[in-house]
Design an enzyme around this catalytic site. Structure first.
Site, PDB file in Angstrom:
ATOM      1  N   GLY A  71      11.677  -8.119   8.099  1.00 35.01           N
ATOM      2  CA  GLY A  71      10.899  -8.682   6.997  1.00 35.01           C
ATOM      3  C   GLY A  71      11.037 -10.190   6.904  1.00 35.01           C
ATOM      4  N   THR A  72      12.243 -10.690   7.067  1.00 36.57           N
ATOM      5  CA  THR A  72      12.472 -12.130   6.939  1.00 36.57           C
ATOM      6  C   THR A  72      11.671 -12.900   7.982  1.00 36.57           C
ATOM      7  OG1 THR A  72      14.666 -11.740   6.035  1.00 36.57           O
ATOM      8  CG2 THR A  72      14.253 -13.921   6.981  1.00 36.57           C
ATOM      9  N   ASN A 151      11.246  -6.305  -5.042  1.00 36.39           N
ATOM     10  CA  ASN A 151      12.396  -5.509  -4.620  1.00 36.39           C
ATOM     11  C   ASN A 151      13.421  -5.289  -5.724  1.00 36.39           C
ATOM     12  OD1 ASN A 151      12.222  -8.382  -3.720  1.00 36.39           O
ATOM     13  ND2 ASN A 151      14.430  -8.153  -3.517  1.00 36.39           N
ATOM     14  N   GLN A 179       8.636  -3.531   0.518  1.00 36.06           N
ATOM     15  CA  GLN A 179       9.056  -2.442  -0.379  1.00 36.06           C
ATOM     16  C   GLN A 179       7.989  -1.381  -0.599  1.00 36.06           C
ATOM     17  OE1 GLN A 179      12.003  -1.779  -1.349  1.00 36.06           O
ATOM     18  NE2 GLN A 179      13.093  -3.700  -1.057  1.00 36.06           N
ATOM     19  N   SER A 199       9.277  -4.173   7.176  1.00 35.68           N
ATOM     20  CA  SER A 199      10.623  -4.094   7.743  1.00 35.68           C
ATOM     21  C   SER A 199      11.029  -2.632   7.910  1.00 35.68           C
ATOM     22  CB  SER A 199      11.613  -4.801   6.821  1.00 35.68           C
ATOM     23  OG  SER A 199      12.921  -4.646   7.319  1.00 35.68           O
ATOM     24  N   HIS A 201      14.013  -1.150   8.252  1.00 30.11           N
ATOM     25  CA  HIS A 201      15.207  -0.583   7.610  1.00 30.11           C
ATOM     26  C   HIS A 201      15.030  -0.280   6.126  1.00 30.11           C
ATOM     27  CE1 HIS A 201      17.211  -3.976   5.352  1.00 30.11           C
ATOM     28  NE2 HIS A 201      16.449  -4.707   6.129  1.00 30.11           N
ATOM     29  N   THR A 237      11.536 -10.678  24.837  1.00 31.18           N
ATOM     30  CA  THR A 237      11.516  -9.299  25.326  1.00 31.18           C
ATOM     31  C   THR A 237      11.525  -8.329  24.152  1.00 31.18           C
ATOM     32  OG1 THR A 237      12.727 -10.028  27.268  1.00 31.18           O
ATOM     33  CG2 THR A 237      12.732  -7.658  26.817  1.00 31.18           C
ATOM     34  N   CYS A 325      20.527 -10.492  -4.636  1.00 31.31           N
ATOM     35  CA  CYS A 325      20.751  -9.228  -3.948  1.00 31.31           C
ATOM     36  C   CYS A 325      21.894  -9.321  -2.938  1.00 31.31           C
ATOM     37  CB  CYS A 325      19.482  -8.737  -3.290  1.00 31.31           C
ATOM     38  SG  CYS A 325      18.692  -9.968  -2.282  1.00 31.31           S
TER      39      CYS A 325
HETATM   40  C1  PLP Z   1      14.451  -6.578   2.396  1.00 33.38           C
HETATM   41  C2  PLP Z   1      13.292  -7.429   2.094  1.00 33.38           C
HETATM   42  C3  PLP Z   1      12.911  -8.472   2.958  1.00 33.38           C
HETATM   43  C4  PLP Z   1      13.726  -8.848   4.187  1.00 33.38           C
HETATM   44  O1  PLP Z   1      13.606  -7.914   5.198  1.00 33.38           O
HETATM   45  P1  PLP Z   1      14.705  -7.919   6.403  1.00 33.38           P
HETATM   46  O2  PLP Z   1      14.150  -6.968   7.389  1.00 33.38           O
HETATM   47  O3  PLP Z   1      15.981  -7.453   5.774  1.00 33.38           O
HETATM   48  O4  PLP Z   1      14.774  -9.307   6.912  1.00 33.38           O
HETATM   49  C5  PLP Z   1      11.791  -9.195   2.652  1.00 33.38           C
HETATM   50  N1  PLP Z   1      11.065  -8.913   1.553  1.00 33.38           N
HETATM   51  C6  PLP Z   1      11.384  -7.931   0.699  1.00 33.38           C
HETATM   52  C7  PLP Z   1      10.529  -7.666  -0.480  1.00 33.38           C
HETATM   53  C8  PLP Z   1      12.520  -7.163   0.945  1.00 33.38           C
HETATM   54  O5  PLP Z   1      12.840  -6.198   0.081  1.00 33.38           O
END
Ligand code: PLP
Length: 395
Positions: A71-72, A151, A179, A199, A201, A237, A325
């Site tokens: 996500g980042t 989030n 989210q 993201s 995870h 890669t 967080c």
């Molecule tokens: C967790 C989160 C991110 C970051 O995602 P990562 O994969 O942990 O870098 C970005 N935006 C929101 C809203 C999130 O909850």
């Protein structure tokens, strides 16, 4: 001790089928997806399949999905890429005060480079006011970046309306759906979304992998340089096991999204009702209804969120506080502050976020434990004693 995990907005346990997929890939499919012989082709097929699954879930085309490290990175790439790609039109960006730090800090970095950023406020429920957004658009605005659901509070933003306005005004629209992806129906065409961050995870996939949807025709510059992977927008890669794991997680999420949402809502409301009934002096943070079905953020007056977390951990209950967080920061949450929450109250807040596997039995255990923990902490609080005394005097 059995542990109860209620912090799914921070990260989720990897689904067993996802773990199997990732392991199989690590053991057997080690090929570089950019090579022509069979090992490479097999890896490429895994990447292609995952791309198809992500695209299908949001109504996009395969070629519009770029895999990233999460996500980042997706947020950085979207905000920076569009800002740099449209300098000939202007240097003005619109975002909000409640965005994830991945967007906020990127915007701050851009300000240092001479870009102008407007951070739109939110109402008491943590929701963007669409009128204010509309009024803030200028002729040199090149990007609107507003998250789909927050989030910390779960409040869902009026993304469809924002998309319509952005399209009308010819401004590129990015939304962080980390989210909501896999939890709420998203259609990039119906919602007029130009870029969207994902993201793995956060939806029972592995960490360190994600995706960015980029609508065909959107002007953006790459922020990384190297090989030709991901249309040269994201060289490097491919993380084949991670990407295959994301694909599996998407497949699972798509298979029962509605059912799962309803289940999470039942779990959430059971906890909220139980807490409301048993603990006084609390308040709900976030929109009462237009909110993610898995998120419950509550302020407990006269207690300290961090101490509460540690005491709950002694009972095997894992939750997040309303402070930033990251556990290494004790700053009150920028999101709660933006909603008008005073720092003391923000400090006394907890975020419960549910996921696949949480049960009603677990919730009942929390409803048993929490009032005791809160009660004990309040009994040690001078502020609470003073409050009780004043209450008595005025009675
Ligand atoms: C967790 C989160 C991110 C970051 O995602 P990562 O994969 O942990 O870098 C970005 N935006 C929101 C809203 C999130 O909850």
């Amino acid at each position: 001790m059995k542990r109860i995990y209620l912090d799914h907005n921070a990260t989720t346990p990897v689904h067993p089928e996802v773990a199997d997929q990732v392991c199989r890939c690590l053991r057997e499919d080690f090929g570089n997806a950019g090579t022509l012989y069979s090992y490479g082709r097999e890896a490429k097929k895994l990447v292609d399949d995952a791309r198809e699954k992500v695209a299908t879930l949001i109504g996009a085309r395969k070629e519009e999905i770029l895999f990233t490290s999460g996500g980042t990175e997706s947020d950085n790439m979207a905000v920076r890429g569009v800002a740099y790609g449209n300098i000939n039109k202007g240097r003005h960006i619109l975002t909000s005060t409640i965005e994830h730090h991945a967007v906020l800090e990127t915007c701050k970095a851009l300000e240092k480079e001479g870009f102008e950023v407007a951070y739109l406020p939110v109402d008491e429920y943590g929701t963007i006011k669409v009128d204010e957004l509309k009024n803030a658009i200028r002729s040199d605005t090149t990007l609107i970046s507003i998250m789909h659901a927050n989030n910390e509070t779960g409040s869902i933003q009026p993304v469809s309306e924002i998309g319509r306005i952005a399209k009308e005004k010819g401004v590129t629209f990015h939304t962080d759906t980390v989210q909501t992806f896999g939890k709420i129906v998203i259609n990039v065409d119906e919602m007029n979304i130009d870029l969207l961050s994902i993201s793995a995870h956060k939806l029972h996939g592995p960490k360190g992998v994600g995706a960015l949807y980029v609508r065909k025709g959107v002007k953006m510059k790459p922020v990384m340089f190297g090989g030709h992977q991901e249309r040269k927008m994201r060289p490097g890669t491919h993380n084949v096991p991670g990407i295959a794991g994301l694909g599996k997680a998407v497949e699972i999420a798509a298979s029962d999204m509605e059912e799962e949402g309803e289940k999470l809502l039942r779990v959430r409301e059971r906890l909220w009702e139980g807490i409301k009934k048993n603990i006084p002096h609390i308040r709900l943070n976030g929109h009462p209804t237009v909110r993610l079905s898995n998120t419950l953020n509550i302020s407990f007056e006269f207690v300290e969120g961090e101490s509460l977390i540690l005491s709950l951990d002694d009972h095997g209950i894992c939750v997040a506080s309303g402070s930033a967080c990251t556990s290494d920061s004790l700053e009150p949450s920028h999101v709660l502050l933006a909603m008008g929450c005073v720092p003391e109250v923000a400090h006394g807040s907890l975020r419960f976020s549910f996921g696949r596997g949480n049960t009603e039995e677990e919730i009942d255990f929390v409803i048993q434990a929490l009032p005791k923990v809160v009660g004990r902490m309040r009994s040690m609080s001078p502020l609470y004693r003073e409050f009780l005394k004043k209450q008595k005097e005025s009675a």
